[in-house]
Motif scaffolding. Sequence first.
Motif, PDB file in Angstrom:
ATOM      1  N   SER A 186      14.975  62.939  -6.082  1.00  0.00           N
ATOM      2  CA  SER A 186      14.404  63.434  -7.339  1.00  0.00           C
ATOM      3  C   SER A 186      14.807  64.875  -7.590  1.00  0.00           C
ATOM      4  CB  SER A 186      12.876  63.316  -7.292  1.00  0.00           C
ATOM      5  OG  SER A 186      12.469  61.977  -7.154  1.00  0.00           O
ATOM      6  N   ALA A 187      14.759  65.703  -6.540  1.00  0.00           N
ATOM      7  CA  ALA A 187      15.122  67.107  -6.688  1.00  0.00           C
ATOM      8  C   ALA A 187      16.596  67.257  -7.048  1.00  0.00           C
ATOM      9  CB  ALA A 187      14.813  67.870  -5.394  1.00  0.00           C
ATOM     10  N   VAL A 188      17.462  66.485  -6.392  1.00  0.00           N
ATOM     11  CA  VAL A 188      18.890  66.579  -6.659  1.00  0.00           C
ATOM     12  C   VAL A 188      19.199  66.157  -8.103  1.00  0.00           C
ATOM     13  CG1 VAL A 188      21.139  65.579  -6.110  1.00  0.00           C
ATOM     14  CG2 VAL A 188      19.627  66.316  -4.274  1.00  0.00           C
ATOM     15  N   ILE A 189      18.636  65.032  -8.539  1.00  0.00           N
ATOM     16  CA  ILE A 189      18.915  64.553  -9.898  1.00  0.00           C
ATOM     17  C   ILE A 189      18.396  65.546 -10.935  1.00  0.00           C
ATOM     18  CG2 ILE A 189      18.386  62.760 -11.585  1.00  0.00           C
ATOM     19  CD1 ILE A 189      18.317  60.749  -9.303  1.00  0.00           C
ATOM     20  N   ALA A 190      17.170  66.022 -10.742  1.00  0.00           N
ATOM     21  CA  ALA A 190      16.575  66.942 -11.717  1.00  0.00           C
ATOM     22  C   ALA A 190      17.372  68.240 -11.812  1.00  0.00           C
ATOM     23  CB  ALA A 190      15.130  67.231 -11.331  1.00  0.00           C
ATOM     24  N   LEU A 191      17.722  68.809 -10.677  1.00  0.00           N
ATOM     25  CA  LEU A 191      18.468  70.069 -10.696  1.00  0.00           C
ATOM     26  C   LEU A 191      19.910  69.862 -11.146  1.00  0.00           C
ATOM     27  CD1 LEU A 191      17.095  71.850  -7.498  1.00  0.00           C
ATOM     28  CD2 LEU A 191      16.473  72.228  -9.888  1.00  0.00           C
ATOM     29  N   ALA A 192      20.473  68.670 -10.892  1.00  0.00           N
ATOM     30  CA  ALA A 192      21.822  68.381 -11.372  1.00  0.00           C
ATOM     31  C   ALA A 192      21.836  68.310 -12.898  1.00  0.00           C
ATOM     32  CB  ALA A 192      22.326  67.067 -10.780  1.00  0.00           C
ATOM     33  N   LEU A 193      20.811  67.694 -13.482  1.00  0.00           N
ATOM     34  CA  LEU A 193      20.723  67.625 -14.942  1.00  0.00           C
ATOM     35  C   LEU A 193      20.535  69.017 -15.539  1.00  0.00           C
ATOM     36  CD1 LEU A 193      18.517  64.433 -15.426  1.00  0.00           C
ATOM     37  CD2 LEU A 193      20.984  64.662 -15.778  1.00  0.00           C
ATOM     38  N   THR A 194      19.696  69.813 -14.904  1.00  0.00           N
ATOM     39  CA  THR A 194      19.504  71.193 -15.369  1.00  0.00           C
ATOM     40  C   THR A 194      20.803  71.984 -15.246  1.00  0.00           C
ATOM     41  OG1 THR A 194      17.167  71.157 -14.717  1.00  0.00           O
ATOM     42  CG2 THR A 194      18.197  73.309 -14.994  1.00  0.00           C
ATOM     43  N   THR A 195      21.507  71.787 -14.138  1.00  0.00           N
ATOM     44  CA  THR A 195      22.801  72.447 -13.936  1.00  0.00           C
ATOM     45  C   THR A 195      23.781  72.050 -15.019  1.00  0.00           C
ATOM     46  OG1 THR A 195      22.520  72.580 -11.534  1.00  0.00           O
ATOM     47  CG2 THR A 195      24.775  72.672 -12.369  1.00  0.00           C
ATOM     48  N   GLY A 196      23.866  70.751 -15.304  1.00  0.00           N
ATOM     49  CA  GLY A 196      24.787  70.281 -16.333  1.00  0.00           C
ATOM     50  C   GLY A 196      24.501  70.893 -17.691  1.00  0.00           C
ATOM     51  N   ALA A 197      23.224  70.955 -18.060  1.00  0.00           N
ATOM     52  CA  ALA A 197      22.859  71.484 -19.373  1.00  0.00           C
ATOM     53  C   ALA A 197      23.215  72.961 -19.504  1.00  0.00           C
ATOM     54  CB  ALA A 197      21.363  71.276 -19.614  1.00  0.00           C
ATOM     55  N   TYR A 198      22.921  73.748 -18.475  1.00  0.00           N
ATOM     56  CA  TYR A 198      23.175  75.187 -18.560  1.00  0.00           C
ATOM     57  C   TYR A 198      24.649  75.537 -18.362  1.00  0.00           C
ATOM     58  CZ  TYR A 198      18.302  76.622 -18.889  1.00  0.00           C
ATOM     59  OH  TYR A 198      17.023  76.833 -19.336  1.00  0.00           O
ATOM     60  N   THR A 199      25.293  74.880 -17.409  1.00  0.00           N
ATOM     61  CA  THR A 199      26.689  75.232 -17.152  1.00  0.00           C
ATOM     62  C   THR A 199      27.616  74.725 -18.248  1.00  0.00           C
ATOM     63  OG1 THR A 199      27.013  73.247 -15.776  1.00  0.00           O
ATOM     64  CG2 THR A 199      26.371  75.301 -14.657  1.00  0.00           C
TER      65      THR A 199
ATOM     66  N   LEU B 208      10.865  52.171 -10.445  1.00  0.00           N
ATOM     67  CA  LEU B 208      11.873  52.850  -9.630  1.00  0.00           C
ATOM     68  C   LEU B 208      11.211  54.003  -8.894  1.00  0.00           C
ATOM     69  CD1 LEU B 208      14.869  53.156  -8.830  1.00  0.00           C
ATOM     70  CD2 LEU B 208      15.152  54.653 -10.820  1.00  0.00           C
ATOM     71  N   THR B 209      11.211  53.930  -7.581  1.00  0.00           N
ATOM     72  CA  THR B 209      10.619  54.982  -6.760  1.00  0.00           C
ATOM     73  C   THR B 209      11.727  55.780  -6.086  1.00  0.00           C
ATOM     74  OG1 THR B 209       8.648  53.638  -6.332  1.00  0.00           O
ATOM     75  CG2 THR B 209       9.058  55.498  -4.861  1.00  0.00           C
TER      76      THR B 209
ATOM     77  N   ILE C  59       8.985  64.556 -13.689  1.00  0.00           N
ATOM     78  CA  ILE C  59       9.305  63.297 -14.367  1.00  0.00           C
ATOM     79  C   ILE C  59       9.992  62.333 -13.408  1.00  0.00           C
ATOM     80  CG2 ILE C  59      10.801  62.259 -16.119  1.00  0.00           C
ATOM     81  CD1 ILE C  59      10.180  64.672 -17.897  1.00  0.00           C
ATOM     82  N   PHE C  60      10.982  62.823 -12.677  1.00  0.00           N
ATOM     83  CA  PHE C  60      11.739  61.924 -11.809  1.00  0.00           C
ATOM     84  C   PHE C  60      10.932  61.494 -10.581  1.00  0.00           C
ATOM     85  CE2 PHE C  60      15.388  63.302 -14.253  1.00  0.00           C
ATOM     86  CZ  PHE C  60      16.133  62.134 -14.313  1.00  0.00           C
ATOM     87  N   TYR C  61      10.072  62.346 -10.085  1.00  0.00           N
ATOM     88  CA  TYR C  61       9.330  61.981  -8.880  1.00  0.00           C
ATOM     89  C   TYR C  61       8.085  61.152  -9.201  1.00  0.00           C
ATOM     90  CZ  TYR C  61       7.196  62.374  -4.264  1.00  0.00           C
ATOM     91  OH  TYR C  61       6.641  62.103  -3.039  1.00  0.00           O
ATOM     92  N   PHE C  62       7.332  61.591 -10.213  1.00  0.00           N
ATOM     93  CA  PHE C  62       6.085  60.900 -10.530  1.00  0.00           C
ATOM     94  C   PHE C  62       6.217  59.898 -11.667  1.00  0.00           C
ATOM     95  CE2 PHE C  62       4.616  65.009  -8.731  1.00  0.00           C
ATOM     96  CZ  PHE C  62       3.878  64.519  -7.669  1.00  0.00           C
ATOM     97  N   GLY C  63       7.228  60.083 -12.516  1.00  0.00           N
ATOM     98  CA  GLY C  63       7.354  59.224 -13.690  1.00  0.00           C
ATOM     99  C   GLY C  63       8.159  57.954 -13.484  1.00  0.00           C
ATOM    100  N   MET C  64       9.161  58.008 -12.599  1.00  0.00           N
ATOM    101  CA  MET C  64      10.018  56.844 -12.413  1.00  0.00           C
ATOM    102  C   MET C  64       9.301  55.603 -11.880  1.00  0.00           C
ATOM    103  SD  MET C  64      13.043  57.423 -13.569  1.00  0.00           S
ATOM    104  CE  MET C  64      12.185  58.301 -14.887  1.00  0.00           C
ATOM    105  N   PRO C  65       8.260  55.742 -11.024  1.00  0.00           N
ATOM    106  CA  PRO C  65       7.550  54.529 -10.582  1.00  0.00           C
ATOM    107  C   PRO C  65       6.991  53.713 -11.736  1.00  0.00           C
ATOM    108  CG  PRO C  65       6.998  56.339  -9.133  1.00  0.00           C
ATOM    109  CD  PRO C  65       7.819  56.923 -10.267  1.00  0.00           C
ATOM    110  N   GLY C  66       6.746  54.359 -12.875  1.00  0.00           N
ATOM    111  CA  GLY C  66       6.279  53.634 -14.053  1.00  0.00           C
ATOM    112  C   GLY C  66       7.314  52.661 -14.586  1.00  0.00           C
TER     113      GLY C  66
END
Length: 215
Positions: A87-100, A80-81, A70-77
């Motif tokens: 993209s990897a940092v934001i995506a994994l940070a959100l996943t980290t926040g949800a689980y932790t 925002l590129t 979503i963050f890598y391919f979806g944001m240009p829509g």
Amino acid sequence: MFADWLTYLPALGTGLVTSVQVTIASLVLGLPFGLLLALGASSENGLLRSAVIALVELGRGTPALVVLQIFYFGMPGFGLTLSSFVSAVIALALTTGAYTSEIIRGGLQAVPAGEVEAADALGMSHLDTLRYVVIPQGLRIAVPPLLGFAILIFQATSLAYTIALPELLGAAYSIGSTTFRYLSVLTLAGLMYAAVTIPMSLLTDRITARMSRHL
């Protein structure tokens, strides 16, 4: 195979550094976010609590790979590129926040109620009670499982090869696509992952045992 490893090691070493950088950046952003979510999920405000819990469940229910895409391919829509690293940092940070958030919330709820009552009896405000009593002890309780989750996030960085990030697995695939010696290079990549995760697992077990003895 060993001769191949000597050839591949510099490129894979660079990929390993990238994986570690993504892991650290994701944890630096994701853990404070998880703390905020944990506090929101423990709020006495029913509307806020319900909204935060719904957000956490959405984050926990969405695969990290989908969030990466979503963050890598979806944001240009949206005009925002983002680079593959961001993209990897934001995506994994959100996943980290949800689980932790659930790990941290469990730690906060494990703080003895008597200590909170004592803080109230001393006239401490709710914010001071959280700041000086609940959060420090809750985070200490949550440290061992958080360390274990950090290992999982390091392993999850391998998903970033799907968005062209030259992390460890991405570097291995790049070499494999050129040499067609996938078994050799992927074996070395697996050993390099293990060289990080096994010591971290042993450290986590040692910290858990030490803290359990203290408690």
